[in-house]
Design a protein around this motif. Structure first.
Motif, PDB file in Angstrom:
ATOM      1  N   ARG A 116       0.829  -1.211   0.000  1.00  0.00           N
ATOM      2  CA  ARG A 116       0.000   0.000   0.000  1.00  0.00           C
ATOM      3  C   ARG A 116       0.862   1.260   0.000  1.00  0.00           C
ATOM      4  NH1 ARG A 116      -5.322   1.479   3.599  1.00  0.00           N
ATOM      5  NH2 ARG A 116      -5.386   3.695   3.047  1.00  0.00           N
ATOM      6  N   ASP A 117       1.909   1.281   0.842  1.00  0.00           N
ATOM      7  CA  ASP A 117       2.774   2.465   0.897  1.00  0.00           C
ATOM      8  C   ASP A 117       3.436   2.717  -0.447  1.00  0.00           C
ATOM      9  OD1 ASP A 117       2.145   2.923   3.518  1.00  0.00           O
ATOM     10  OD2 ASP A 117       4.011   2.090   4.340  1.00  0.00           O
ATOM     11  N   VAL A 119       2.371   1.729  -3.420  1.00  0.00           N
ATOM     12  CA  VAL A 119       1.358   2.151  -4.396  1.00  0.00           C
ATOM     13  C   VAL A 119       1.068   3.640  -4.245  1.00  0.00           C
ATOM     14  CG1 VAL A 119      -1.076   1.961  -5.045  1.00  0.00           C
ATOM     15  CG2 VAL A 119       0.268  -0.102  -4.686  1.00  0.00           C
ATOM     16  N   GLU A 120       0.934   4.086  -3.001  1.00  0.00           N
ATOM     17  CA  GLU A 120       0.653   5.511  -2.766  1.00  0.00           C
ATOM     18  C   GLU A 120       1.817   6.374  -3.244  1.00  0.00           C
ATOM     19  OE1 GLU A 120      -0.312   5.817   1.372  1.00  0.00           O
ATOM     20  OE2 GLU A 120      -2.347   5.015   1.103  1.00  0.00           O
ATOM     21  N   GLN A 121       3.055   5.893  -3.007  1.00  0.00           N
ATOM     22  CA  GLN A 121       4.228   6.634  -3.480  1.00  0.00           C
ATOM     23  C   GLN A 121       4.261   6.687  -5.001  1.00  0.00           C
ATOM     24  OE1 GLN A 121       6.708   7.970  -1.234  1.00  0.00           O
ATOM     25  NE2 GLN A 121       7.206   9.105  -3.106  1.00  0.00           N
ATOM     26  N   LEU A 122       4.005   5.542  -5.635  1.00  0.00           N
ATOM     27  CA  LEU A 122       3.962   5.480  -7.092  1.00  0.00           C
ATOM     28  C   LEU A 122       2.910   6.431  -7.648  1.00  0.00           C
ATOM     29  CD1 LEU A 122       4.667   3.738  -9.812  1.00  0.00           C
ATOM     30  CD2 LEU A 122       2.481   2.655  -9.298  1.00  0.00           C
ATOM     31  N   ALA A 123       1.715   6.384  -7.081  1.00  0.00           N
ATOM     32  CA  ALA A 123       0.620   7.218  -7.585  1.00  0.00           C
ATOM     33  C   ALA A 123       0.962   8.699  -7.490  1.00  0.00           C
ATOM     34  CB  ALA A 123      -0.663   6.920  -6.804  1.00  0.00           C
ATOM     35  N   SER A 124       1.538   9.093  -6.347  1.00  0.00           N
ATOM     36  CA  SER A 124       1.874  10.501  -6.137  1.00  0.00           C
ATOM     37  C   SER A 124       2.985  10.965  -7.075  1.00  0.00           C
ATOM     38  CB  SER A 124       2.294  10.704  -4.677  1.00  0.00           C
ATOM     39  OG  SER A 124       2.735  12.029  -4.464  1.00  0.00           O
ATOM     40  N   THR A 212      -3.071  -4.280  -7.673  1.00  0.00           N
ATOM     41  CA  THR A 212      -3.731  -5.586  -7.737  1.00  0.00           C
ATOM     42  C   THR A 212      -2.905  -6.655  -8.437  1.00  0.00           C
ATOM     43  OG1 THR A 212      -4.813  -5.113  -9.854  1.00  0.00           O
ATOM     44  CG2 THR A 212      -5.970  -4.421  -7.841  1.00  0.00           C
ATOM     45  N   GLY A 213      -1.959  -6.233  -9.276  1.00  0.00           N
ATOM     46  CA  GLY A 213      -1.212  -7.186 -10.089  1.00  0.00           C
ATOM     47  C   GLY A 213      -1.992  -7.702 -11.274  1.00  0.00           C
ATOM     48  N   ARG A 214      -3.143  -7.089 -11.567  1.00  0.00           N
ATOM     49  CA  ARG A 214      -3.996  -7.523 -12.673  1.00  0.00           C
ATOM     50  C   ARG A 214      -4.251  -6.371 -13.628  1.00  0.00           C
ATOM     51  NH1 ARG A 214      -6.785  -9.257  -8.176  1.00  0.00           N
ATOM     52  NH2 ARG A 214      -8.439  -7.743  -8.569  1.00  0.00           N
ATOM     53  N   PRO A 215      -4.235  -6.599 -14.929  1.00  0.00           N
ATOM     54  CA  PRO A 215      -4.598  -5.540 -15.880  1.00  0.00           C
ATOM     55  C   PRO A 215      -6.012  -5.052 -15.578  1.00  0.00           C
ATOM     56  CG  PRO A 215      -3.638  -7.416 -17.021  1.00  0.00           C
ATOM     57  CD  PRO A 215      -3.876  -7.854 -15.617  1.00  0.00           C
ATOM     58  N   PRO A 216      -6.238  -3.741 -15.542  1.00  0.00           N
ATOM     59  CA  PRO A 216      -7.527  -3.211 -15.074  1.00  0.00           C
ATOM     60  C   PRO A 216      -8.725  -3.614 -15.930  1.00  0.00           C
ATOM     61  CG  PRO A 216      -6.169  -1.491 -16.026  1.00  0.00           C
ATOM     62  CD  PRO A 216      -5.292  -2.685 -15.869  1.00  0.00           C
TER      63      PRO A 216
END
Length: 234
Positions: A116-117, A119-124, A212-216
């Motif tokens: 989660r941490d 993912v949040e870093q990546l998104a930002s 998720t590790g899955r294509p959206p």
């Protein structure tokens, strides 16, 4: 594009511009990307070279020139910036900052979804990189896991081959889909022009994949993926 270097045999090594080609990093529809070293400074770069069948093709050279022009406008720590280029030389090439690390696609395949941490870093970080592009009027138009290098925890956006300045005419390439199904926004699937919102949709799809590790929009052929995107069936 994969970023796992494959060292060239000594008999296949070559030079392009002022660079010695060291290994193959990856390849796409129109070009190959090599790890290369400047012959004087020793600086290492990711050097894209047009495939031989496109060298005599004005459209291919113009696309590379547009990529150079787009990258030269962007100044961002989250974008692999241009180091040098010659789209009109005997061998058309573009050198960008070399970023060691796997693509986000390869990282997820090999290690699974991010925490989660992370993912949040990546998104930002990725959002800031995209905002830096949009601030100077550049649309990337092909944001996907394979076009993001993960340097430690830092995402670096690469491959501006489909980028364009927002007020330029729409790029059309006969026989090629402009973008990657599964990450393309629905407006592109129905033939409408890209906007900054298009990159935001692709950003969200990338973040969902990282979490998720899955294509959206699942697996399948291009038409199925585009139809799911158009219907919002993620």
């Amino acid at each position: 594009m994969t970023t796992a270097p494959r060292r060239l045999p000594a008999t296949q090594r070559d030079t392009v511009g002022d660079y010695d080609l060291l290994s193959l990093l990856g390849q796409g529809g129109m070009g190959r990307v090599h790890l290369a070293s400047h012959r004087t400074s020793g600086e290492r770069v990711a050097l894209k070279v047009l495939r031989t069948q496109f060298v005599g093709d004005e459209e291919g050279r113009h696309r590379l020139a547009r990529e150079v022009s787009s990258l030269q406008r962007v100044r961002s720590r989250w974008v692999a910036g241009v180091v040098g280029a010659d789209p009109w030389g005997e061998v058309p090439w573009l050198a960008t900052r070399y970023v060691p690390g796997p693509t986000l696609h390869d990282k997820i395949i090999n290690e699974g979804p991010l925490s989660r941490d992370d993912v949040e870093q990546l998104a930002s970080d990725l959002a800031e990189g995209i905002a830096d592009c949009h601030a100077v009027g550049v649309l990337h138009r092909d944001i996907k896991p394979a076009n993001i290098i993960v340097e430690g925890r830092t995402p670096i956006l690469i491959d501006f081959g489909l980028a364009r300045v927002a007020d330029d005419p729409k790029i059309t390439v006969t026989g090629l889909l402009i973008g990657t199904p599964g990450y393309l926004p629905p407006e592109i699937a129905v033939g409408e022009p890209a906007t900054p919102a298009s990159d935001v949709h692709s950003w969200a799809s990338v973040v969902a994949y990282a979490a998720t590790g899955r294509p959206p929009f699942g697996e399948g052929n291009s038409m199925k993926l585009m139809d799911r995107a158009r219907r919002g069936e993620h």
